[in-house]
Design an enzyme around this catalytic site. Structure first.
Site, PDB file in Angstrom:
ATOM      1  CB  SER A 108       4.687  36.035  59.308  1.00 43.40           C
ATOM      2  OG  SER A 108       4.970  35.896  57.929  1.00 43.40           O
ATOM      3  CE1 TYR A 131       8.798  32.003  54.539  1.00 44.73           C
ATOM      4  CE2 TYR A 131       7.417  33.939  54.829  1.00 44.73           C
ATOM      5  CZ  TYR A 131       7.582  32.569  54.856  1.00 44.73           C
ATOM      6  OH  TYR A 131       6.536  31.757  55.207  1.00 44.73           O
ATOM      7  CB  THR A 157      10.752  30.229  57.037  1.00 47.35           C
ATOM      8  OG1 THR A 157      10.054  30.526  58.245  1.00 47.35           O
ATOM      9  CG2 THR A 157       9.979  29.158  56.277  1.00 47.35           C
ATOM     10  CE  LYS A 253       7.269  27.443  60.998  1.00 45.06           C
ATOM     11  NZ  LYS A 253       6.705  27.399  59.646  1.00 45.06           N
ATOM     12  CG  HIS A 277       5.426  26.324  55.177  1.00 42.80           C
ATOM     13  ND1 HIS A 277       6.583  27.053  55.335  1.00 42.80           N
ATOM     14  CD2 HIS A 277       4.442  27.239  55.012  1.00 42.80           C
ATOM     15  CE1 HIS A 277       6.315  28.343  55.255  1.00 42.80           C
ATOM     16  NE2 HIS A 277       5.013  28.488  55.069  1.00 42.80           N
TER      17      HIS A 277
END
Length: 385
Positions: A108, A131, A157, A253, A277
């Site tokens: 992440s 992100y 994402t 995603k 999520h």
């Protein structure tokens, strides 16, 4: 508790005992009423399987392929923020367990261990989840760092431009490292194993961001960083820009709607993940498994469709595969293993899921996942497009 770990629930119980409350709650919660978070799991339970007998069960294989990567089973480790707060050096340990097992690991953006940390402790390529921030120069550097670390896919994402309200995190005052409030210190005093691990590592904040992003405010707080940096203007034009800048395999995603799935397929991405999520964003959205069949029917011929949300067993993986998912991701399941027993716990989680997947496939009369479709499910018990 018995020392024999038989399923993911055993790992969850152990993790709850060993991980400080704010980090256990961070992993094990959803937004608002948590109805979508609960539905992700319970909707799997409604789907019933057809047991078959007197069929040859020898020579079974659960191997598959995800965006061209050969995998030991159609499962990848999902990107989860603050993984290194479930257990010291958590992302490194999970990445090593995934590599040894033969499945992909996704790091992440909001990890405690950095991209470079993972690259230094693994030998095979891993995936990186991005992100979109307001600071485009920082994103470009993140993408370049992922390339330099030999990441083999970028996962973008799309469903966290703003942060869903998670009540437990607000009540616990979630931060990394934890703020030394009286309640936190009392709770930490009951977690000596966790504290000893944390004393032994220097990785206690957001490793991909500290020292890499310019002019960032208080990084101990996930919510302030999100409010300050996550870009609410994210749109399909940004997806195109990131695809060009990255130049490699791209996974999108956070798709829950057929219309968005078509846009994802049109974007030229290699895979999309049906995901809400983990029930942490829009409470009141359908479960991922409920949304899956319609998306598979709409775009499954044009793009690889995967799903995450609620997977706690190999049976769940089998049901998702039967409904058309060509890959699944696990978040909480591996976090429970990590919090419970470190790297060995992640390995145990993967062993449990693989064994359950293999046995379920055999009981349903198959030796290879390639032949498995909705015919293994009991009519009337599973969601339709």
């Amino acid at each position: 508790m018995s020392s024999v770990i038989t399923n993911v629930e055993d790992l969850r119980v152990l993790a709850k005992r060993r991980v400080p409350r704010m980090f256990y709650d961070y992993a094990d919660s959803g937004s608002w009423t948590e109805s979508t978070y609960r539905a992700n799991e319970t909707d799997f339970h409604r789907i019933k399987l057809r047991q078959r007998v007197a069929v040859n069960m020898e020579g079974r294989s659960i191997r598959a392929s995800m965006v061209g990567h050969d995998v030991a089973m159609p499962v990848a480790i999902a990107p989860t923020g603050l993984t290194g707060m479930q257990h010291a050096d958590g992302e490194i340990l999970a990445a090593k367990a995934a590599e040894k097992f033969g499945i992909p690991f996704t790091l992440s953006t909001m990890s405690i261990c950095s991209i470079e940390d993972i690259a230094a402790h693994t030998t095979k390529p891993f995936w990186f989840q991005l992100y979109v921030m307001r600071d485009r120069a920082f994103i470009e550097r993140l993408i370049d760092r992922a390339k330099a670390a030999n990441c083999s896919a970028l996962m973008l994402t799309l469903d966290l431009q703003i942060l869903g309200q998670r009540h437990k995190d607000l009540k616990n005052g979630l931060s990394a490292p934890p703020k030394p409030t009286l309640a936190n210190l009392i709770n930490l005093a009951t977690k000596p194993r966790w504290c000893m691990g944390m004393l032994g590592t220097k990785r206690r904040s957001f490793g991909n961001i500290v020292g890499h992003a310019s002019g960032v405010g208080d990084l101990s707080s996930l919510s302030s960083w999100t409010a300050e940096q996550f870009d609410p203007q994210l749109n399909w034009g940004d997806v195109e820009w990131i695809k060009k800048r990255w130049g490699g395999k791209l996974i999108l995603k956070g798709i829950m709607d057929v219309e968005d799935a078509r846009l994802a397929a049109d974007s030229g991405a290699d895979a999309l993940i049906v995901s809400n999520h983990g029930g942490r964003q829009l409470d009141g959205a359908p479960s991922s498994i409920e949304a899956l069949p319609a998306i598979v029917e709409a775009v499954g011929k044009n793009i690889e469709v995967w799903m995450d949300g609620g997977i706690r067993s190999g049976q769940d993986v089998f049901k998702a595969w039967a409904l058309g998912a060509r890959g699944t991701l696990i978040g909480r399941a591996f976090l429970y293993g990590l919090g419970a027993m470190g790297e060995a716990g992640v390995t145990r989680c993967l062993e449990i899921i693989a064994k359950e997947l293999d046995l379920t496939m055999a009981f349903c009369g198959h030796r290879n996942l390639a032949k498995v479709d909705t015919r293994v499910l009991l009519p009337g018990t599973f969601p339709k497009p």
